[in-house]
Design a protein around this motif. Structure first.
Motif, PDB file in Angstrom:
ATOM      1  N   LEU A 110       0.841  -0.949   0.068  1.00 26.68           N
ATOM      2  CA  LEU A 110       0.405  -0.613   0.199  1.00 26.68           C
ATOM      3  C   LEU A 110       1.036   1.034   0.555  1.00 26.68           C
ATOM      4  N   LEU A 111       1.828   1.536   0.942  1.00 28.78           N
ATOM      5  CA  LEU A 111       2.747   2.308   0.884  1.00 28.78           C
ATOM      6  C   LEU A 111       3.560   2.591  -0.400  1.00 28.78           C
ATOM      7  N   ASP A 112       3.893   1.602  -0.535  1.00 30.41           N
ATOM      8  CA  ASP A 112       4.419   1.426  -2.287  1.00 30.41           C
ATOM      9  C   ASP A 112       3.948   2.258  -3.130  1.00 30.41           C
ATOM     10  N   ARG A 113       2.866   2.327  -3.227  1.00 32.49           N
ATOM     11  CA  ARG A 113       2.120   2.078  -4.683  1.00 32.49           C
ATOM     12  C   ARG A 113       1.865   3.523  -4.413  1.00 32.49           C
ATOM     13  N   ARG A 114       1.557   4.274  -3.144  1.00 28.55           N
ATOM     14  CA  ARG A 114       0.837   5.808  -3.276  1.00 28.55           C
ATOM     15  C   ARG A 114       2.926   6.463  -3.290  1.00 28.55           C
ATOM     16  N   LEU A 115       3.766   5.582  -2.896  1.00 25.03           N
ATOM     17  CA  LEU A 115       5.052   6.490  -3.164  1.00 25.03           C
ATOM     18  C   LEU A 115       5.348   6.933  -4.273  1.00 25.03           C
ATOM     19  N   ARG A 116       4.053   5.630  -5.408  1.00 22.35           N
ATOM     20  CA  ARG A 116       5.199   5.997  -6.676  1.00 22.35           C
ATOM     21  C   ARG A 116       3.312   6.548  -7.409  1.00 22.35           C
ATOM     22  N   GLY A 117       3.282   7.054  -6.941  1.00 24.37           N
ATOM     23  CA  GLY A 117       1.910   7.503  -7.628  1.00 24.37           C
ATOM     24  C   GLY A 117       2.570   8.619  -7.799  1.00 24.37           C
ATOM     25  N   ASP A 118       1.331   9.417  -8.516  1.00 23.71           N
ATOM     26  CA  ASP A 118       1.851  11.335  -8.859  1.00 23.71           C
ATOM     27  C   ASP A 118       1.278  11.916  -7.513  1.00 23.71           C
ATOM     28  N   SER A 119       0.655  11.513  -7.450  1.00 20.78           N
ATOM     29  CA  SER A 119      -0.780  12.961  -6.372  1.00 20.78           C
ATOM     30  C   SER A 119      -0.135  13.020  -5.079  1.00 20.78           C
ATOM     31  N   ALA A 120      -0.287  14.247  -4.722  1.00 23.93           N
ATOM     32  CA  ALA A 120       0.123  14.241  -3.238  1.00 23.93           C
ATOM     33  C   ALA A 120      -0.187  13.058  -2.470  1.00 23.93           C
ATOM     34  N   GLU A 121      -0.241  12.449  -1.138  1.00 25.56           N
ATOM     35  CA  GLU A 121      -0.603  11.941  -0.658  1.00 25.56           C
ATOM     36  C   GLU A 121      -0.744  12.532   1.241  1.00 25.56           C
TER      37      GLU A 121
END
Length: 466
Positions: free
Chosen positions: A12-23
């Motif tokens: 889950l964390l890796d997917r959010r980090l690899r995304g383009d949006s601010a989290e």
């Protein structure tokens, strides 16, 4: 400490980090569950600012943030001019992020919010105007469950967060990763002591027998876990004497408000308030028959955490017998080890319910059932219990089972008992699946019978860890 499992959380964390949006992620869970280890492991090799808050005054917290930001950014100006407000701190973090994907972690965020009541409002406003435009993954993490659920998730940051994760203790099967050399039975016994808390499990490696770990880690006064329960409570409750009394009562089988009151001498209304606090901390949970209405008055309480259950049964009540290492060794040998399997039997039920839930796609929840059953004499009834009851999303009962943690192989008597109780359970489907779970296995004739009965499953400790 060796890092084990947490594959879903890391994904889950890796997917959010690899995304383009601010989290803006909220990650929380009870103390010792491994949040900091998870985030530290994830941050390794990543462009990151990791701030672990301490319980000190606001200005010292901002000094600590300044020092860490100066270290990772190399900003010489920060070294000479410490940040003096959270507005300035967030502006400095924005400069550090720049146009590079960055992970920023505020660990033990509740300590920052306690010292700066305006922080959540400041952060909410900053996220709306600045943070959400940055290539940023901001994580607010901590261990005060009620704070994160009430003040963060449902509070000022309700509309700002982009995701949340409650880090749970390891499942029984995953907890066994810490001691692969133990027998399946000793894995269950160790789980009955440590639960799924990595901090505790890491002390129970398979290079020594379980009994030795119990002595040196839990019962000797110098053991790492000897005072763990009290220290953990004091981090969340200023004066935990009454809460401790309630926990001790539950650990010794007094699981109803009235019986807790009788044992402790506290008024029932006070007991209710104490239970509410312990429930918000995730240490105690109320239970009803799994088929009952949420408004049912058939309520009992249990300690969720296996380590606390063990501690308040064996450690807290025997302080006078643990004054020296020799006395502790005698107590473990003469009292704890002979009673350990009795203690484990209750946890074995938890382990089996977990196993049924993980391996039964037809059910959405698994719990216990108890209720009145006719004795066959006049209109008299007696309360009986079924250890495993799995219901689907429509509250239809689809799986029922019994658990035994004895040295004797289970035979037809246990199956016959289960079958005799099934008619008294609500909304049982035609031909429900039945499960028998046994520490010592099953007789040959019951195994042969189960082989020809697709509605009957037999489970041993070895099956849990297969």
């Amino acid at each position: 400490m060796q890092f084990l499992n947490r594959a879903d959380e890391l994904e889950l964390l890796d997917r959010r980090l690899r995304g383009d949006s601010a989290e803006l992620l909220v990650i929380y869970g009870r103390r010792r569950v491994g949040k900091t280890e998870l985030l530290t492991h994830f941050a390794d090799g990543t462009r990151a600012l990791f701030v672990e808050a301490t319980d000190t005054v606001r200005q010292e917290q901002l000094h600590d943030l300044t020092d860490e930001l100066a270290r990772v950014s190399g900003d010489e100006l920060l070294k000479s001019q410490p940040l003096t407000s959270w507005e300035a701190a967030l502006a400095a973090i924005a400069r550090f992020v720049g146009d590079q994907r960055t992970l920023v972690v505020f660990d033990e965020f509740q300590l920052l919010a306690q010292q700066a009541p305006e922080l959540e409002s400041v952060l909410s406003r900053w996220w709306r105007t600045t943070g959400r435009t940055l290539p940023l993954v901001l994580v607010l993490a901590g261990s005060e469950i009620s704070f994160f659920e009430d003040e963060v998730l449902a509070g000022r940051l309700y509309g700002r967060r982009t995701g949340q994760l409650k880090v749970e203790p390891f499942l029984a099967r995953d907890a066994a990763l810490f001691h692969p050399g133990y027998t399946a039975e000793d894995r269950v016994r160790t789980y009955s002591v440590c639960g799924g808390i990595p901090y505790y499990l890491a002390r129970f490696t398979d290079d020594r027998p379980l009994g030795e770990h119990l002595l040196t880690e839990v019962f000797e006064r110098g053991g790492l876990l000897h005072d763990e329960a009290e220290l953990m409570l004091r981090q969340s409750i200023g004066d935990p004497a009454n809460h401790t009394a309630v926990l001790r009562a539950i650990a010794h089988g007094h699981n109803r408000n009235s019986t807790m009151s009788a044992r402790t001498g506290l008024e029932p209304a006070h007991i209710t308030k104490l239970l509410g606090t312990l429930e918000r901390l995730g240490l105690v949970e109320s239970q009803r028959p799994v088929t009952a209405s949420p408004r049912s008055k058939k309520v009992t309480y249990r300690i969720c955490d296996q380590f606390l259950r063990f501690h308040y049964r064996f450690v807290e009540a025997a302080r006078s017998q643990l004054r020296t290492n020799a006395l502790a060794a005698a107590y473990v040998q003469d009292t704890v080890l002979p009673q350990l399997d009795h203690h484990t039997s209750g946890v074995w039920e938890d382990v089996c319910r977990e196993h049924v839930l993980l391996n039964s796609p037809e059910v959405s929840s698994v719990g216990r059932w108890w209720g009145p059953v006719p004795t066959g004499r006049d209109r008299r009834t007696t309360e009986r219990e079924i250890d495993i009851v799995g219901v689907d999303g429509d509250n239809n009962t689809r799986v029922l089972g019994m658990c035994k943690w004895t040295t004797s192989a289970v035979d037809f008597a246990e199956l016959n008992l289960l079958d005799s109780l099934i008619p008294f359970v609500d909304r049982v489907v035609d031909q429900p699946r039945r499960v028998l779970c046994s520490r010592a296995g099953f007789t040959d004739r019951l195994v042969r019978h189960a082989a020809g009965d697709p509605t009957l499953s037999l489970v041993t400790p070895a099956d849990i860890y297969a």
